[in-house]
Design a protein around this motif. Structure first.
Motif, mmCIF file in Angstrom:
data_model
loop_
_atom_site.group_PDB
_atom_site.id
_atom_site.type_symbol
_atom_site.label_atom_id
_atom_site.label_comp_id
_atom_site.label_asym_id
_atom_site.label_seq_id
_atom_site.Cartn_x
_atom_site.Cartn_y
_atom_site.Cartn_z
ATOM 1 N N ARG A 177 63.704 33.435 69.989
ATOM 2 C CA ARG A 177 63.090 34.938 70.036
ATOM 3 C C ARG A 177 61.889 35.088 70.995
ATOM 4 N NH1 ARG A 177 58.437 36.123 67.759
ATOM 5 N NH2 ARG A 177 58.102 38.310 67.412
ATOM 6 N N ILE A 187 66.420 33.981 63.784
ATOM 7 C CA ILE A 187 67.349 33.746 64.723
ATOM 8 C C ILE A 187 69.018 33.804 64.419
ATOM 9 C CG2 ILE A 187 68.293 32.143 66.555
ATOM 10 C CD1 ILE A 187 65.440 32.981 67.239
ATOM 11 N N GLY A 206 61.888 31.887 65.900
ATOM 12 C CA GLY A 206 62.051 32.963 65.237
ATOM 13 C C GLY A 206 61.018 33.406 64.270
#
Length: 858
Positions: A177, A187, A206
């Motif tokens: 991310r 994710i 994430g």
């Protein structure tokens, strides 16, 4: 006669060809593979089936195949192809989004891999196989940055949800991310019934949604079957459950790392991993993860094993994870609510910082069921919390292990842990704790607030008492356990403390099973006394246990020094039966005669079994003639192993680390640590040269052991010093007064003083590396039985000239018999006379191959 399109499908008329050609031009990308598939299937049917197609349906084989191809994905049972090959969909580096740009993106590839009909496919990527699992292939070292969620099916998720089974082959790629976006999303997510196999991939950064239902799994949320192989799950942030991974279904992790993930929120659980299904974690690292809460609880800084989980953790490291909350924390390393088996693993340096309610279990907290074997729990900490404004103190329990459930600990080490109560182990509530042949030492119970009644300082090694006032019905059984060298700040509450609980059920302690308590004549026990078969050694701790070290095997142990009172304490049957199963923590065989007297009690107390086999108590190095495993250490013929009778086997020189592939036929350790070595066959060393069996290389190590490194150079080019024939291959190396003692595989003739000097394979010559001259050294012929043998390894005792040799085959020297796994001592009587004796019995020590080289250490 039919004509053929490049589909391999027969077409029987010009009209049919034209119509089909037009159709293929319009829909060839999806229709062509299906048409070829069905034609092959129809053509393979028996002749009566094909005849009925023509008579009853008035279609040809190609026409029937076309109809089926146009009909969609459903196959008739007779035509179903369960073994259809999986497709491989290759992704372009950096391409993430769904964009019609003729570049296959990561999202498009996942969509095609999960597609169940052709009309779901994205045109930029190769089509997936709608009848089976596919592989999404990422470029070597690729980088895929997600800037926004693709969907919100399970809360915001960066990539399309995995709804069918597939494999992502990462080839070292990273999926992450963007840290520049303010959008919160994990994710990946996996649906129930689907299997995702993730290989060689990094999942990073994430950040799951803070909404309760959407928060689990900062990196990956899985309700299906998640398989992670050689991956890194790092720097992800989740809410409530699973900072790195949330797995409600089956989870398999192999050879991977889950690091620096964080879970936050009320009742936060599983900083690295939250697992609530069938879970297997092998050869992996779970480190530097956090579970934090500003209220309620934080459980499982590294790993949370949920109530429905059945987990096996083997060969793994759970390290430097933390758990902290305002109210209660448990299991900074591992929290076990369901069932867990922990094997050959290290749980180390985890920190539990509880506030109100205190903290429990720095390394492991068990409220369900756990079996811990072959493992080391070390240097974990639980801190107490003192509220200065209210003068309330919330104590800390179980620095290494806190059991409130049912736990079996066997062949393990609990060392160097710290807490207020039970620095090493705590068993409270209605906990049932059984400990077999385990070493509990160097743990500390600290009083974090001086002169405060509930500040801790009780039970340095083991504490069995109420966690809350009046709660104490726990049962603890100790069999063949060493509890020595532990300390408590309050001396009256010593190393193993069982407090009285008037008016309530009391803890029960079952001993009288060949345990070792305390040191220096002080058992360190409060609340019970040792049994008749237990002992309190008068010796100091150093005579009972050696410091924690790598003594071979997968985890660190405390070796038993020679003469330790823990040697040969327990009956043989107590070691050979379950749960000890005839091995110690390192995998070395139990029931070894470590004390030197043959009795029916030859099983050592604690987790370490001192091995028999002779050796006079000296450590030595050997090079093996083949591959195998000894004492839990796997080796190849290019390696050098270290054997310490007090510590077992370990790797000294790992040839594969430095490019050595051939058998070391001989070696010698020089005074500065350099290693001379010869090879059984041609060995090419890049940048140095090609070494023949008549040559000697010199290795200058920067590190030795499992991570060997250093540089090679030439030591002897044998062809320039008279060694060139097949019988002059070097198979034994020694050192005498700075000169190199060399024995060969056969007859050798070397130049000496204008003439020649000869030797046989049972002899040894001396080579002066300074002058390049040869001289005679050892004539084995006069020793009865040695003339027929080949000296295969050689070490010279610099203090008295005694020789230590191994021989290629079975031997009998003046009544001393053995084989190539043994070491024979030749005592120097002077004047070239030697007396043989068996110095080390390799078979008795479990050495599985012949000895090719030898060095006895000081």
């Amino acid at each position: 006669m039919s004509t053929e399109l490049n589909t391999g499908v027969g077409v029987n008329s010009a009209a049919e060809r034209g119509w089909l050609a037009g159709l293929l031009l319009r829909r060839g990308d999806t229709l062509l593979p299906r048409l070829a598939f069905y034609y092959r299937k129809m053509a393979a049917l028996p002749r009566p089936w094909r005849r009925q197609l023509r008579r009853k349906l008035a279609v040809t084989v190609s026409g029937a195949a076309l109809l089926l191809a146009l009909a969609g994905p459903v196959l008739p049972p007779a035509l179903a192809d369960a073994d259809a090959p999986a497709a491989t969909i290759t992704v372009v580096n950096g391409e993430v989004a769904i964009t019609n740009n003729n570049k296959c993106s990561l999202m498009e590839a996942i969509i095609n891999a999960r597609a169940e009909t052709n009309n779901q496919m994205k045109a930029d990527c190769a089509s997936g196989n709608i009848n089976g699992p596919d592989t999404v292939s990422l470029p070597n070292g690729g980088d895929f940055v997600l800037t926004a969620p693709h969907n919100e099916q399970n809360g915001p998720t960066g990539l399309p949800v995995i709804t069918t089974s597939m494999t992502i082959e990462g080839h070292g790629a990273t999926i992450r991310r963007s840290t520049a976006t303010y959008s919160h999303f994990r994710i990946m997510a996996v649906d129930p019934g689907a299997t995702l196999t993730l290989r060689d991939t990094t999942i990073r950064d994430g950040w799951a949604s803070p909404d309760y239902d959407d928060g689990p799994g900062g990196g990956i949320l899985s309700r299906g079957n998640l398989v992670i192989e050689n991956c890194t799950i790092a720097d992800n942030y989740g809410y409530y459950k699973g900072g790195g991974i949330y797995a409600a279904g089956q989870l398999t992790i192999t050879g991977s790392s889950v690091t620096n993930n964080w879970v936050w929120g009320s009742a936060a659980a599983g900083g690295g991993i939250f697992a609530n299904g069938q879970t297997n974690i092998t050869d992996s690292t779970i480190a530097d993860n956090r579970a934090s809460a500003d209220d309620i609880t934080a459980h499982g800084g590294g790993l949370y094993i949920g109530p429905d989980a059945q987990a096996t953790i083997s060969g793994s490291l759970i390290n430097q994870n933390t758990a902290s909350s305002h109210y209660d924390t448990a299991g900074a390393g591992i929290f076990v609510y369901g069932q867990a088996t922990i094997v050959d693993s290290t749980i180390a340096e985890n920190i539990n910082s509880g506030n109100e309610g205190g903290g429990t279990g720095g390394g492991v907290y068990v409220t369900g069921q756990a079996t811990i074997s072959g493992s080391t729990i070390r240097d974990n900490v639980v801190h107490a919390f003192y509220e200065g404004y209210s003068y309330d103190l919330h104590p800390a329990y179980g620095g290494g292990l806190h059991n409130d459930g049912t736990t079996l600990v066997v062949n393990s080490t609990i060392s160097g842990n710290t807490a207020g109560y039970g620095g090493g182990v705590v068993n409270t509530h209605e906990g049932n704790l059984t400990i077999w042949h385990t070493t509990i030492t160097d743990n500390h119970a600290i009083q974090e607030v001086a002169d405060y009644d509930e500040a801790g300082g009780s039970g340095g090694g083991l504490f069995s008492g109420p966690h809350y006032q009046g709660e104490n019905c726990s049962a603890t059984t100790l069999r063949g356990v060493i509890i020595s060298g532990n300390t408590s700040d309050i001396s009256a509450k010593q190393a193993l403390f069982v407090p009285p609980t008037p008016g309530y059920c009391s803890a029960s302690i079952t001993v009288n099973a060949f345990n070792v308590f305390g040191q220096g004549g002080n058992a360190g026990l409060v609340g019970f006394t040792p049994g008749a078969t237990d002992i309190v050694p008068s010796a100091g701790l150093n005579a009972i246990l050696s410091p924690l070290a790598d003594n071979g095997g997968p985890t660190m142990t405390h070796a038993l020094p020679q003469g330790s009172p823990a040697l040969d304490r327990a009956p043989n049957a107590s070691c050979t039966a379950a749960p000890v199963n005839g091995v110690d923590q390192r995998g070395e065989p139990r029931n070894q005669n470590g004390a030197g007297n043959v009795t029916n009690n030859e099983c050592d107390a604690g987790s370490f079994e001192r091995q028999a086999g002779g050796g006079g108590g000296a450590a030595f190095l050997v090079s093996p003639s083949g591959s195998g495993t000894v004492g839990g250490v796997a080796f190849a013929p290019s390696d050098i192993l270290k054997y310490d009778p007090a510590a077992g086997w370990s790797m000294y020189f790992d040839g594969s680390d430095v490019g050595i592939t051939k058998n070391l036929s001989g070696f010698e350790l020089l005074g500065n640590g350099d290693i001379l070595m010869s090879f059984q066959a041609r060995q090419t060393i890049p940048g140095v040269g090609s070494f023949m069996p008549q040559d000697i290389a010199r290795f200058d190590p920067t590190t030795t052991g499992d991570n060997t490194a250093g540089a090679f150079q030439w030591a002897l080019d044998g062809s320039t010093k008279g060694l060139s024939t097949s019988g002059e291959k070097i198979d034994a190396l020694g050192l005498s007064d700075g000169l190199w003692a060399i024995s060969t595989t056969g007859a050798a003739t070397v130049p000496s003083g204008g003439g020649t000097l000869k030797a046989q394979d049972e002899d040894a010559l001396l080579f002066d590396p300074g002058s390049g001259n040869w001289s005679a050294f050892f004539d084995g012929t006069p020793i009865p039985g040695l003339k027929a043998e080949d000296v295969n390894a050689l070490w010279v005792d610099p203090t008295n000239g005694d020789l230590y040799i191994s021989l290629l085959n079975a031997f009998n020297l003046s009544g001393v018999s053995g084989n190539g796994r043994d070491i024979v001592k030749l005592t120097n009587n002077g004047g070239g006379s030697y007396t043989p004796s068996l110095w080390w019995n390799g078979a008795a020590a479990g050495f599985p191959v012949n000895v090719d080289g030898l060095e006895i250490l000081p």
